[in-house]
Each structure stands twice: as structure tokens, then as C-alpha cells.
Design a protein around this motif. Structure first.
Motif, short mmCIF file in Angstrom:
data_model
loop_
_atom_site.label_atom_id
_atom_site.label_comp_id
_atom_site.label_asym_id
_atom_site.label_seq_id
_atom_site.Cartn_x
_atom_site.Cartn_y
_atom_site.Cartn_z
N ALA A 80 0.81 -1.22 0.00
CA ALA A 80 0.00 0.00 0.00
C ALA A 80 0.84 1.27 0.00
N PHE A 81 1.91 1.30 0.80
CA PHE A 81 2.68 2.54 0.89
C PHE A 81 3.40 2.84 -0.43
N LYS A 82 4.01 1.85 -1.01
CA LYS A 82 4.72 2.08 -2.27
C LYS A 82 3.77 2.51 -3.38
N ARG A 83 2.52 2.04 -3.31
CA ARG A 83 1.52 2.44 -4.31
C ARG A 83 0.83 3.74 -3.91
N ASP A 84 1.15 4.27 -2.74
CA ASP A 84 0.49 5.45 -2.18
C ASP A 84 -1.02 5.22 -2.08
N ALA A 85 -1.40 4.00 -1.73
CA ALA A 85 -2.81 3.66 -1.58
C ALA A 85 -3.22 3.86 -0.12
N GLY A 86 -3.34 5.12 0.27
CA GLY A 86 -3.59 5.46 1.66
C GLY A 86 -4.91 6.14 1.90
N ILE A 87 -5.10 6.55 3.15
CA ILE A 87 -6.26 7.34 3.55
C ILE A 87 -5.80 8.41 4.55
N ARG A 88 -6.60 9.44 4.71
CA ARG A 88 -6.31 10.50 5.69
C ARG A 88 -7.32 10.37 6.82
N MET A 89 -6.81 10.00 8.01
CA MET A 89 -7.72 9.90 9.16
C MET A 89 -7.09 10.43 10.45
N ASP A 90 -5.92 11.07 10.34
CA ASP A 90 -5.29 11.76 11.48
C ASP A 90 -5.47 13.26 11.24
N HIS A 91 -6.18 13.93 12.15
CA HIS A 91 -6.65 15.29 11.86
C HIS A 91 -6.32 16.28 12.97
N PHE A 92 -6.16 17.53 12.56
CA PHE A 92 -6.11 18.69 13.45
C PHE A 92 -7.39 19.50 13.25
N LEU A 93 -8.19 19.63 14.28
CA LEU A 93 -9.32 20.55 14.25
C LEU A 93 -9.00 21.72 15.18
N LEU A 94 -9.08 22.93 14.63
CA LEU A 94 -8.67 24.13 15.35
C LEU A 94 -9.87 25.01 15.67
N SER A 95 -9.86 25.61 16.84
CA SER A 95 -10.88 26.62 17.16
C SER A 95 -10.70 27.81 16.22
N PRO A 96 -11.76 28.59 15.98
CA PRO A 96 -11.69 29.65 14.97
C PRO A 96 -10.53 30.63 15.16
N ASP A 97 -10.28 31.06 16.40
CA ASP A 97 -9.20 32.01 16.63
C ASP A 97 -7.84 31.40 16.31
N LEU A 98 -7.70 30.11 16.60
CA LEU A 98 -6.44 29.44 16.30
C LEU A 98 -6.29 29.19 14.81
N GLY A 99 -7.41 28.96 14.13
CA GLY A 99 -7.38 28.79 12.68
C GLY A 99 -6.79 29.99 11.97
N LYS A 100 -7.02 31.17 12.52
CA LYS A 100 -6.47 32.39 11.93
C LYS A 100 -4.96 32.48 12.10
N ARG A 101 -4.43 31.72 13.06
CA ARG A 101 -2.99 31.74 13.32
C ARG A 101 -2.25 30.60 12.64
N LEU A 102 -2.97 29.79 11.87
CA LEU A 102 -2.35 28.67 11.16
C LEU A 102 -1.50 29.19 10.01
N ILE A 103 -0.21 28.83 10.01
CA ILE A 103 0.68 29.34 8.96
C ILE A 103 1.30 28.25 8.09
N ALA A 104 1.30 27.00 8.57
CA ALA A 104 1.89 25.93 7.77
C ALA A 104 1.45 24.59 8.34
N GLY A 105 1.64 23.54 7.55
CA GLY A 105 1.32 22.20 8.02
C GLY A 105 1.69 21.18 6.96
N GLY A 106 1.77 19.93 7.37
CA GLY A 106 2.12 18.90 6.41
C GLY A 106 2.15 17.52 7.04
N ILE A 107 2.54 16.54 6.25
CA ILE A 107 2.61 15.15 6.67
C ILE A 107 4.04 14.66 6.45
N ASP A 108 4.64 14.11 7.49
CA ASP A 108 6.00 13.56 7.38
C ASP A 108 5.92 12.15 6.78
#
Length: 259
Positions: free
Chosen positions: A209-237
């Protein structure tokens, strides 16, 4: 402030991977799920030796969540366990206020096989989370709800959505519950940054699955509205998923600006 989440799939068995990633990524705060260890066997000292303090809520062989902070961060108001069911003994929720930001680290039940008792427990737990999230968002404080939700929110979050229709992570009910959280005002950080991009956080160990990139996204960050305004970057290692004896999840991270 760099905040990360990582389902380690066994904190002691994969401790070398965790320590290597922490040294490389250097998050200020790291939320861990699926520790699979009792409280007394949590590797507090090994983490302390590389500059991280820990709080954790363990459970022998299953579940377990932890929040790691770089030395010097002020940790207060620690809560263990999701309110709403005093008979629930599964270790899936830990919350702390860190340098003024409320961090709620969660490991939502998988729910398989479904339908059945495990799926029923998943949805009952999800309802309790929605109630807790509603209380948190009304505080008008910076809050992060982060972890392994075991929910694939939309079709763009799966390599082949049709492959997952019989899996509890893709059932309509948890997907609707996730949308209910967003309607409370929470911001899906990765989707805010990458609205149309296919990005995955989990790849099965089987079927190449990994070599084929046959994945799913189920690890999440949910931010409160004020914190959402302070979001400047993000990604997946994503590269961490390719390491030897690694978890089937990859770490996810965001950067939040100061006030």
C-alpha cells in the motif's frame, strides 16, 4: 509553535522510530496515540533524555494517548478520559493547557467489524466527543482537537474510496459526525492549507500500500476559529512511513503563529 500528531502503533516497540522522528522534526508539542502500554511502562525517561516532558493515559496492550512537550513549556489543567460515560475504561482522551493553548489528544475507536458492538461504541464515543467539543469551542480560547479520528471525511481523503465503503472508517455515520464537528466551527487545518490535494496519513502494511500510495487520511487537526487564523503551515511527514519497523501511520504537523 509546532504541534504534531502521531499514531505510533506501540510506543515501546517503535520507540527508536519515535525518538528518531522527534530529533528530526523537533515539534514543540507532540500528541501520540495507540501507545499499547500500561502507565508504568511508558518510556518517560527515554523521552526526557532528548528534551521532552510527557503526560500520558495508558492501557495495557491497547489504546493509550500521550502529550509530549519540549522542556520549558508550561503544562497545566490535565484531564484524562472523555466525559460522558464513567464506565468507559478505554484510554482514548487526554487534555492539557499548554502555554495558554488547550490541547486535546484523542484516539477515536476504529469501529470494525461493522456493523456490530464495536461500531456502536465508536458512534457513542463520537457523540460524547461532539458534546465535549461543543463545550470547548464555547470557551473562546485557543483549542486543538487532534489525533487519530479513524474517520476518512471525504472521498478526496482516500486513494480509492470504493475500496473503503465496507470499512467503519468510511461509513456514512462517522463521516456525518465529523461534519457535525466542523459545523460547530472547528477548522480542519490540513484541508484549510491544502483544499484540493490528496494527502494521506495511513497506509496498510499489506498489499504494498505505501509504495503504491494507496492510503487514507484519518489523522486530523481541528482548530478553534481564533487558532485557525494563526495557522501558517502544516504537512505530513510521509517519509517516516518508509522507515524500518515504523508505524502504519505517518506524523502530521502544523505551525501556529504567536498571538
Amino acid at each position: 509553535m509546532k504541534i504534531a500528531t502521531y499514531n505510533v502503533n506501540g510506543v515501546n516497540g517503535r520507540l527508536p522510530v519515535l525518538l528518531r522522528w522527534l530529533k528530526e522534526a523537533k515539534p514543540d508539542i507532540a500528541c501520540l496515540q495507540e501507545l499499547k502500554t500500561s502507565d508504568e511502562k511508558f518510556p518517560e525517561q527515554s523521552l526526557k533524555e532528548i528534551g521532552y516532558s510527557s503526560i500520558w493515559h495508558g492501557q495495557k496492550s491497547w489504546n493509550g494517548v500521550a502529550i509530549l512537550t519540549k522542556d520549558g513549556y508550561e503544562v497545566e489543567k490535565i484531564e484524562k478520559g472523555l466525559p460522558g460515560d464513567p464506565e468507559d475504561v478505554q484510554s482514548r482522551y487526554i487534555e492539557a493547557k499548554i502555554n495558554g493553548v488547550i490541547i486535546a489528544c484523542l484516539y477515536l475507536p476504529n469501529g470494525n467489524p461493522a456493523p456490530g458492538p464495536r461500531f456502536d461504541y465508536k458512534m457513542t464515543w463520537f457523540k460524547r466527543l461532539i458534546t465535549k467539543a461543543g463545550r470547548l469551542i464555547k470557551l473562546n480560547l485557543p483549542v486543538v482537537l487532534v489525533g487519530d479520528y479513524n474517520v476518512v471525511p471525504t472521498e478526496i481523503d482516500a486513494h480509492k474510496p470504493e475500496r473503503w465503503v465496507n470499512d467503519a472508517v468510511f461509513f456514512p455515520e462517522p463521516r456525518a459526525a465529523f461534519q457535525k464537528l466542523l459545523k460547530q466551527g472547528w477548522i480542519d487545518a490540513i484541508r484549510k492549507l491544502y483544499p484540493d490535494q490528496k494527502m494521506f496519513t495511513y497506509w496498510d502494511y499489506f498489499g504494498n500500500a505505501f509504495k503504491r500510495d494507496a492510503g487514507i487520511r484519518m489523522d486530523h487537526f481541528l482548530l478553534s476559529p481564533d487558532l485557525g487564523k494563526r495557522l501558517i503551515a502544516g504537512g505530513i511527514d510521509k517519509h517516516v512511513r518508509a522507515w524500518e519497523k515504523t508505524s502504519d501511520h505517518a506524523p502530521v504537523w502544523i505551525n501556529i503563529s504567536g498571538k
